[in-house]
Design a protein around this motif. Structure first.
Motif, PDB file in Angstrom:
ATOM      1  N   PRO A 205     -23.048 -44.057  12.873  1.00 48.78           N
ATOM      2  CA  PRO A 205     -22.585 -43.167  13.945  1.00 48.78           C
ATOM      3  C   PRO A 205     -22.451 -43.814  15.323  1.00 48.78           C
ATOM      4  O   PRO A 205     -21.822 -43.252  16.207  1.00 48.78           O
ATOM      5  CB  PRO A 205     -23.643 -42.057  13.969  1.00 48.78           C
ATOM      6  N   GLU A 206     -23.027 -44.993  15.506  1.00 46.56           N
ATOM      7  CA  GLU A 206     -22.900 -45.681  16.790  1.00 46.56           C
ATOM      8  C   GLU A 206     -21.550 -46.370  16.929  1.00 46.56           C
ATOM      9  O   GLU A 206     -21.194 -46.808  18.023  1.00 46.56           O
ATOM     10  CB  GLU A 206     -24.044 -46.683  16.950  1.00 46.56           C
ATOM     11  N   ARG A 207     -20.811 -46.494  15.830  1.00 45.50           N
ATOM     12  CA  ARG A 207     -19.480 -47.133  15.851  1.00 45.50           C
ATOM     13  C   ARG A 207     -18.400 -46.082  15.685  1.00 45.50           C
ATOM     14  O   ARG A 207     -18.555 -45.135  14.930  1.00 45.50           O
ATOM     15  CB  ARG A 207     -19.372 -48.147  14.716  1.00 45.50           C
ATOM     16  N   LEU A 208     -17.303 -46.281  16.389  1.00 46.51           N
ATOM     17  CA  LEU A 208     -16.163 -45.380  16.235  1.00 46.51           C
ATOM     18  C   LEU A 208     -15.215 -45.911  15.179  1.00 46.51           C
ATOM     19  O   LEU A 208     -15.122 -47.111  14.947  1.00 46.51           O
ATOM     20  CB  LEU A 208     -15.415 -45.249  17.566  1.00 46.51           C
ATOM     21  N   GLU A 209     -14.489 -44.989  14.542  1.00 43.88           N
ATOM     22  CA  GLU A 209     -13.426 -45.366  13.618  1.00 43.88           C
ATOM     23  C   GLU A 209     -12.220 -44.478  13.884  1.00 43.88           C
ATOM     24  O   GLU A 209     -12.350 -43.385  14.431  1.00 43.88           O
ATOM     25  CB  GLU A 209     -13.887 -45.260  12.163  1.00 43.88           C
TER      26      GLU A 209
ATOM     27  N   SER B 237      -2.347 -35.782  12.860  1.00 40.37           N
ATOM     28  CA  SER B 237      -3.425 -35.919  13.835  1.00 40.37           C
ATOM     29  C   SER B 237      -3.929 -37.356  13.843  1.00 40.37           C
ATOM     30  O   SER B 237      -3.758 -38.094  12.873  1.00 40.37           O
ATOM     31  CB  SER B 237      -4.582 -34.963  13.533  1.00 40.37           C
ATOM     32  N   LEU B 238      -4.522 -37.708  14.950  1.00 43.46           N
ATOM     33  CA  LEU B 238      -5.104 -39.034  15.126  1.00 43.46           C
ATOM     34  C   LEU B 238      -6.328 -38.859  15.998  1.00 43.46           C
ATOM     35  O   LEU B 238      -6.237 -38.252  17.063  1.00 43.46           O
ATOM     36  CB  LEU B 238      -4.082 -39.948  15.800  1.00 43.46           C
ATOM     37  N   GLU B 239      -7.466 -39.349  15.520  1.00 43.79           N
ATOM     38  CA  GLU B 239      -8.686 -39.188  16.306  1.00 43.79           C
ATOM     39  C   GLU B 239      -9.584 -40.407  16.178  1.00 43.79           C
ATOM     40  O   GLU B 239      -9.528 -41.135  15.199  1.00 43.79           O
ATOM     41  CB  GLU B 239      -9.460 -37.932  15.872  1.00 43.79           C
ATOM     42  N   MET B 240     -10.381 -40.587  17.188  1.00 40.26           N
ATOM     43  CA  MET B 240     -11.454 -41.574  17.168  1.00 40.26           C
ATOM     44  C   MET B 240     -12.726 -40.759  16.951  1.00 40.26           C
ATOM     45  O   MET B 240     -12.979 -39.800  17.688  1.00 40.26           O
ATOM     46  CB  MET B 240     -11.524 -42.328  18.490  1.00 40.26           C
ATOM     47  N   ALA B 241     -13.495 -41.151  15.933  1.00 36.07           N
ATOM     48  CA  ALA B 241     -14.692 -40.378  15.592  1.00 36.07           C
ATOM     49  C   ALA B 241     -15.811 -41.328  15.180  1.00 36.07           C
ATOM     50  O   ALA B 241     -15.549 -42.442  14.723  1.00 36.07           O
ATOM     51  CB  ALA B 241     -14.376 -39.408  14.464  1.00 36.07           C
ATOM     52  N   PRO B 242     -17.060 -40.887  15.313  1.00 38.04           N
ATOM     53  CA  PRO B 242     -18.170 -41.722  14.861  1.00 38.04           C
ATOM     54  C   PRO B 242     -18.070 -41.986  13.356  1.00 38.04           C
ATOM     55  O   PRO B 242     -17.703 -41.106  12.585  1.00 38.04           O
ATOM     56  CB  PRO B 242     -19.412 -40.881  15.180  1.00 38.04           C
ATOM     57  N   SER B 243     -18.392 -43.183  12.958  1.00 41.79           N
ATOM     58  CA  SER B 243     -18.382 -43.564  11.551  1.00 41.79           C
ATOM     59  C   SER B 243     -19.468 -42.802  10.808  1.00 41.79           C
ATOM     60  O   SER B 243     -20.574 -42.624  11.324  1.00 41.79           O
ATOM     61  CB  SER B 243     -18.628 -45.068  11.429  1.00 41.79           C
ATOM     62  N   SER B 244     -19.166 -42.381   9.592  1.00 42.57           N
ATOM     63  CA  SER B 244     -20.181 -41.687   8.795  1.00 42.57           C
ATOM     64  C   SER B 244     -21.277 -42.656   8.357  1.00 42.57           C
ATOM     65  O   SER B 244     -22.416 -42.254   8.146  1.00 42.57           O
ATOM     66  CB  SER B 244     -19.543 -41.021   7.582  1.00 42.57           C
ATOM     67  N   LYS B 245     -20.953 -43.941   8.241  1.00 44.02           N
ATOM     68  CA  LYS B 245     -21.937 -44.943   7.825  1.00 44.02           C
ATOM     69  C   LYS B 245     -22.790 -45.427   8.995  1.00 44.02           C
ATOM     70  O   LYS B 245     -23.952 -45.768   8.818  1.00 44.02           O
ATOM     71  CB  LYS B 245     -21.236 -46.137   7.172  1.00 44.02           C
TER      72      LYS B 245
END
Length: 114
Positions: free
Chosen positions: A34-38, A24-32
């Protein structure tokens, strides 16, 4: 399910070869932040694969797995993390050992390129 062409491009970029594949490959909000995607990439291996441990050339069946995560170089401006089930094999002496993964640095949470 990942588009096969997209999967092929990322597999080439990461140097992922059989028996490994991108699950799988996803773009998700950063846990540190949330305004940035990782980018989060999950890698797995084909069921029934046997793995070599050490330099003996002998392959062993998978005993169990441990999930690990590595920090990869950024893809574009996005932080990237690779997560995989890492196989462990049981050696003839009864010891259970973790198999080296092609993208990881031994004992590190970073990939080889970092």
């Amino acid at each position: 399910m990942i588009d096969p062409h997209f999967q092929q491009v990322f597999s080439m970029a990461l140097g992922i070869r059989e028996p490994w594949f991108i699950k799988s490959l996803e773009m998700a909000p950063s846990s540190k932040n949330p305004e940035r995607l990782e980018m989060r990439i999950e890698i797995d291996f084909k069921e029934g694969t046997m793995f070599q441990y050490g330099d003996s050339g002998v392959c062993y069946p998978v005993y169990d797995t441990r999930e690990r995560t590595w920090r990869h170089l950024n893809f574009f401006q996005y932080r990237c993390y690779i997560t995989a089930r890492v196989p462990r094999v049981k050696l003839p002496d009864g010891k259970v050992k973790t198999v080296d993964v092609p993208w990881g640095r031994d004992g590190s949470g970073f990939i080889l390129m970092m």
